[in-house]
Design a protein around this motif. Structure first.
Motif, PDB file in Angstrom:
ATOM      1  N   SER A   5      -1.432  -5.121  22.752  1.00  0.00           N
ATOM      2  CA  SER A   5      -0.845  -4.578  21.653  1.00  0.00           C
ATOM      3  C   SER A   5      -0.757  -4.518  20.467  1.00  0.00           C
ATOM      4  CB  SER A   5       0.692  -4.810  22.605  1.00  0.00           C
ATOM      5  OG  SER A   5       1.548  -3.635  21.614  1.00  0.00           O
ATOM      6  N   GLU A   6      -0.428  -5.536  19.790  1.00  0.00           N
ATOM      7  CA  GLU A   6      -0.361  -5.943  18.563  1.00  0.00           C
ATOM      8  C   GLU A   6      -1.513  -6.114  16.911  1.00  0.00           C
ATOM      9  OE1 GLU A   6       1.099  -7.254  14.691  1.00  0.00           O
ATOM     10  OE2 GLU A   6       1.743  -6.393  16.927  1.00  0.00           O
ATOM     11  N   GLU A   7      -2.730  -5.807  18.097  1.00  0.00           N
ATOM     12  CA  GLU A   7      -4.135  -5.473  18.448  1.00  0.00           C
ATOM     13  C   GLU A   7      -4.324  -4.374  17.816  1.00  0.00           C
ATOM     14  OE1 GLU A   7      -8.904  -6.993  18.556  1.00  0.00           O
ATOM     15  OE2 GLU A   7      -7.051  -8.357  18.553  1.00  0.00           O
ATOM     16  N   ARG A   8      -3.916  -3.106  19.107  1.00  0.00           N
ATOM     17  CA  ARG A   8      -4.289  -2.148  19.350  1.00  0.00           C
ATOM     18  C   ARG A   8      -3.021  -1.241  17.676  1.00  0.00           C
ATOM     19  NH1 ARG A   8      -4.946   0.484  24.886  1.00  0.00           N
ATOM     20  NH2 ARG A   8      -6.103  -1.349  25.467  1.00  0.00           N
ATOM     21  N   ARG A   9      -2.073  -2.044  17.078  1.00  0.00           N
ATOM     22  CA  ARG A   9      -1.377  -1.799  16.037  1.00  0.00           C
ATOM     23  C   ARG A   9      -2.113  -1.282  14.817  1.00  0.00           C
ATOM     24  NH1 ARG A   9      -0.140  -4.096  12.605  1.00  0.00           N
ATOM     25  NH2 ARG A   9       1.485  -3.366  10.353  1.00  0.00           N
ATOM     26  N   LYS A  10      -3.010  -1.948  14.692  1.00  0.00           N
ATOM     27  CA  LYS A  10      -4.094  -2.561  13.795  1.00  0.00           C
ATOM     28  C   LYS A  10      -4.745  -1.439  13.971  1.00  0.00           C
ATOM     29  CE  LYS A  10      -5.205  -6.139  10.492  1.00  0.00           C
ATOM     30  NZ  LYS A  10      -5.364  -7.473  10.348  1.00  0.00           N
ATOM     31  N   LEU A  11      -5.601  -1.201  14.996  1.00  0.00           N
ATOM     32  CA  LEU A  11      -6.818  -0.475  15.408  1.00  0.00           C
ATOM     33  C   LEU A  11      -6.250   0.859  14.936  1.00  0.00           C
ATOM     34  CD1 LEU A  11      -8.448  -1.825  18.695  1.00  0.00           C
ATOM     35  CD2 LEU A  11      -9.609  -1.690  16.507  1.00  0.00           C
ATOM     36  N   MET A  12      -5.168   1.113  15.266  1.00  0.00           N
ATOM     37  CA  MET A  12      -4.170   2.841  15.185  1.00  0.00           C
ATOM     38  C   MET A  12      -3.919   3.232  14.101  1.00  0.00           C
ATOM     39  SD  MET A  12      -2.880   3.239  19.079  1.00  0.00           S
ATOM     40  CE  MET A  12      -1.723   4.572  18.604  1.00  0.00           C
ATOM     41  N   SER A  13      -5.330   3.009  12.513  1.00  0.00           N
ATOM     42  CA  SER A  13      -4.686   2.939  11.204  1.00  0.00           C
ATOM     43  C   SER A  13      -4.874   4.008  11.533  1.00  0.00           C
ATOM     44  CB  SER A  13      -5.333   1.850  10.829  1.00  0.00           C
ATOM     45  OG  SER A  13      -4.633   0.677  10.896  1.00  0.00           O
ATOM     46  N   ALA A  14      -4.475   4.720  10.015  1.00  0.00           N
ATOM     47  CA  ALA A  14      -5.116   6.729   9.106  1.00  0.00           C
ATOM     48  C   ALA A  14      -5.196   6.088   7.918  1.00  0.00           C
ATOM     49  CB  ALA A  14      -4.243   7.709   9.707  1.00  0.00           C
ATOM     50  N   ASN A  15      -5.772   6.935   7.568  1.00  0.00           N
ATOM     51  CA  ASN A  15      -6.201   6.920   6.002  1.00  0.00           C
ATOM     52  C   ASN A  15      -4.827   7.145   5.888  1.00  0.00           C
ATOM     53  OD1 ASN A  15      -8.835   6.161   6.214  1.00  0.00           O
ATOM     54  ND2 ASN A  15      -9.976   7.746   5.971  1.00  0.00           N
ATOM     55  N   LEU A  16      -4.124   7.610   4.374  1.00  0.00           N
ATOM     56  CA  LEU A  16      -3.442   8.073   3.524  1.00  0.00           C
ATOM     57  C   LEU A  16      -4.246   9.049   2.699  1.00  0.00           C
ATOM     58  CD1 LEU A  16      -1.937   4.449   1.582  1.00  0.00           C
ATOM     59  CD2 LEU A  16      -1.243   5.759   3.500  1.00  0.00           C
ATOM     60  N   SER A  17      -3.106   9.977   2.316  1.00  0.00           N
ATOM     61  CA  SER A  17      -3.930  11.287   1.661  1.00  0.00           C
ATOM     62  C   SER A  17      -3.663  10.929  -0.037  1.00  0.00           C
ATOM     63  CB  SER A  17      -2.874  11.689   1.652  1.00  0.00           C
ATOM     64  OG  SER A  17      -1.735  11.708   0.274  1.00  0.00           O
ATOM     65  N   LYS A  18      -5.108  11.331  -0.634  1.00  0.00           N
ATOM     66  CA  LYS A  18      -5.323  11.247  -2.092  1.00  0.00           C
ATOM     67  C   LYS A  18      -4.316  11.210  -2.709  1.00  0.00           C
ATOM     68  CE  LYS A  18      -9.154  11.654  -1.066  1.00  0.00           C
ATOM     69  NZ  LYS A  18     -10.799  10.368  -0.493  1.00  0.00           N
ATOM     70  N   GLU A  19      -3.078  11.694  -2.659  1.00  0.00           N
ATOM     71  CA  GLU A  19      -2.012  11.287  -3.567  1.00  0.00           C
ATOM     72  C   GLU A  19      -1.481   9.674  -2.787  1.00  0.00           C
ATOM     73  OE1 GLU A  19       2.395  12.679  -2.949  1.00  0.00           O
ATOM     74  OE2 GLU A  19       0.880  14.401  -3.256  1.00  0.00           O
ATOM     75  N   LEU A  20      -1.277   9.923  -1.621  1.00  0.00           N
ATOM     76  CA  LEU A  20      -0.906   8.289  -1.444  1.00  0.00           C
ATOM     77  C   LEU A  20      -1.383   7.198  -1.984  1.00  0.00           C
ATOM     78  CD1 LEU A  20       1.163   8.787   2.121  1.00  0.00           C
ATOM     79  CD2 LEU A  20       2.434   8.578  -0.078  1.00  0.00           C
ATOM     80  N   GLN A  21      -2.973   7.456  -1.873  1.00  0.00           N
ATOM     81  CA  GLN A  21      -4.213   5.952  -1.956  1.00  0.00           C
ATOM     82  C   GLN A  21      -4.066   6.124  -3.688  1.00  0.00           C
ATOM     83  OE1 GLN A  21      -7.528   7.385  -0.765  1.00  0.00           O
ATOM     84  NE2 GLN A  21      -7.155   7.532   1.217  1.00  0.00           N
ATOM     85  N   ALA A  22      -4.199   6.729  -4.825  1.00  0.00           N
ATOM     86  CA  ALA A  22      -3.685   6.528  -5.732  1.00  0.00           C
ATOM     87  C   ALA A  22      -2.566   6.095  -6.315  1.00  0.00           C
ATOM     88  CB  ALA A  22      -3.663   7.620  -6.519  1.00  0.00           C
ATOM     89  N   ARG A  23      -1.410   6.783  -5.151  1.00  0.00           N
ATOM     90  CA  ARG A  23      -0.011   5.719  -5.645  1.00  0.00           C
ATOM     91  C   ARG A  23       0.709   4.377  -5.507  1.00  0.00           C
ATOM     92  NH1 ARG A  23       4.931   7.841  -3.062  1.00  0.00           N
ATOM     93  NH2 ARG A  23       3.950  10.370  -3.718  1.00  0.00           N
ATOM     94  N   HIS A  24      -0.250   4.124  -4.398  1.00  0.00           N
ATOM     95  CA  HIS A  24      -0.045   2.404  -3.260  1.00  0.00           C
ATOM     96  C   HIS A  24      -1.279   1.735  -4.018  1.00  0.00           C
ATOM     97  CE1 HIS A  24       4.294   3.906  -1.888  1.00  0.00           C
ATOM     98  NE2 HIS A  24       3.367   4.439  -1.533  1.00  0.00           N
ATOM     99  N   GLY A  25      -2.987   2.141  -4.032  1.00  0.00           N
ATOM    100  CA  GLY A  25      -3.731   2.143  -4.220  1.00  0.00           C
ATOM    101  C   GLY A  25      -4.036   1.221  -2.761  1.00  0.00           C
ATOM    102  N   VAL A  26      -4.107   1.639  -2.071  1.00  0.00           N
ATOM    103  CA  VAL A  26      -4.651   1.113  -0.084  1.00  0.00           C
ATOM    104  C   VAL A  26      -5.204   2.238   0.314  1.00  0.00           C
ATOM    105  CG1 VAL A  26      -3.213   0.593   1.458  1.00  0.00           C
ATOM    106  CG2 VAL A  26      -2.900  -0.433   0.017  1.00  0.00           C
ATOM    107  N   ARG A  27      -6.274   2.217   1.155  1.00  0.00           N
ATOM    108  CA  ARG A  27      -7.001   3.377   1.418  1.00  0.00           C
ATOM    109  C   ARG A  27      -6.468   3.802   3.238  1.00  0.00           C
ATOM    110  NH1 ARG A  27     -11.657   5.281   0.730  1.00  0.00           N
ATOM    111  NH2 ARG A  27     -13.038   5.685   3.097  1.00  0.00           N
ATOM    112  N   SER A  28      -5.693   2.785   3.472  1.00  0.00           N
ATOM    113  CA  SER A  28      -5.359   3.423   4.923  1.00  0.00           C
ATOM    114  C   SER A  28      -4.180   1.787   5.485  1.00  0.00           C
ATOM    115  CB  SER A  28      -6.028   3.110   6.310  1.00  0.00           C
ATOM    116  OG  SER A  28      -6.627   1.840   6.358  1.00  0.00           O
ATOM    117  N   MET A  29      -3.621   2.910   6.506  1.00  0.00           N
ATOM    118  CA  MET A  29      -2.337   1.652   6.841  1.00  0.00           C
ATOM    119  C   MET A  29      -2.414   2.289   8.861  1.00  0.00           C
ATOM    120  SD  MET A  29      -0.863  -0.173   4.981  1.00  0.00           S
ATOM    121  CE  MET A  29       1.758   0.164   5.887  1.00  0.00           C
TER     122      MET A  29
END
Length: 136
Positions: free
Chosen positions: A23-47
């Motif tokens: 389950s804990e590994e699946r949490r990480k596998l179930m990641s999605a990209n952030l929108s362009k606006e959120l990527q610019a704001r936080h400096g992170v591509r996916s969560m």
């Protein structure tokens, strides 16, 4: 190209690791990209995706629909999004499972742990960008 000799490139072993992950590994596998606006704001591509995040579907039959995540179904590796339902033969409405890779996070539900994780990840990505700029 293989960088780490301790990690396998075998399709068979990678598929086994993916489908038998806990389950804990699946949490990480179930990641999605952030929108362009959120990527610019936080400096992170996916969560990793979680309940109460707002997302927009980017692939498939429900493309361009937006909504809030009502459940993260780790066992089936899908998320259920509000107002994305289908009607069964008996007339009951059931949520449709959408794979997290087919959505973009448009609004994050932030609590103190997630903020901390975001900051740590943005620092990590800034350092890798700096080191990769020297490669050529």
């Amino acid at each position: 190209m293989k960088f780490n000799p301790a990690v396998t490139s075998s399709r068979r072993k990678n598929r086994k690791a993916h489908f038998t992950s806990h389950s804990e590994e699946r949490r990480k596998l179930m990641s999605a990209n952030l929108s362009k606006e959120l990527q610019a704001r936080h400096g992170v591509r996916s969560m990793p995706i979680r309940k109460d995040d707002e997302v927009m579907i980017t692939r498939g039959f429900y493309k361009a629909r937006e909504g809030k995540i009502i459940t993260c179904f780790r066992k089936k590796m899908v998320v259920h999004i509000e107002r994305i339902t289908r009607e069964k033969v008996n007339g009951a409405q059931v949520p449709v499972g959408i794979q997290p890779s087919n959505v973009v996070i448009t609004k994050l539900k932030l609590d103190k742990d997630r903020k901390k994780k975001l900051e740590a990840k943005s620092k990590k990505e800034k350092t890798t960008d700096a080191t990769m700029s020297n490669v050529d």
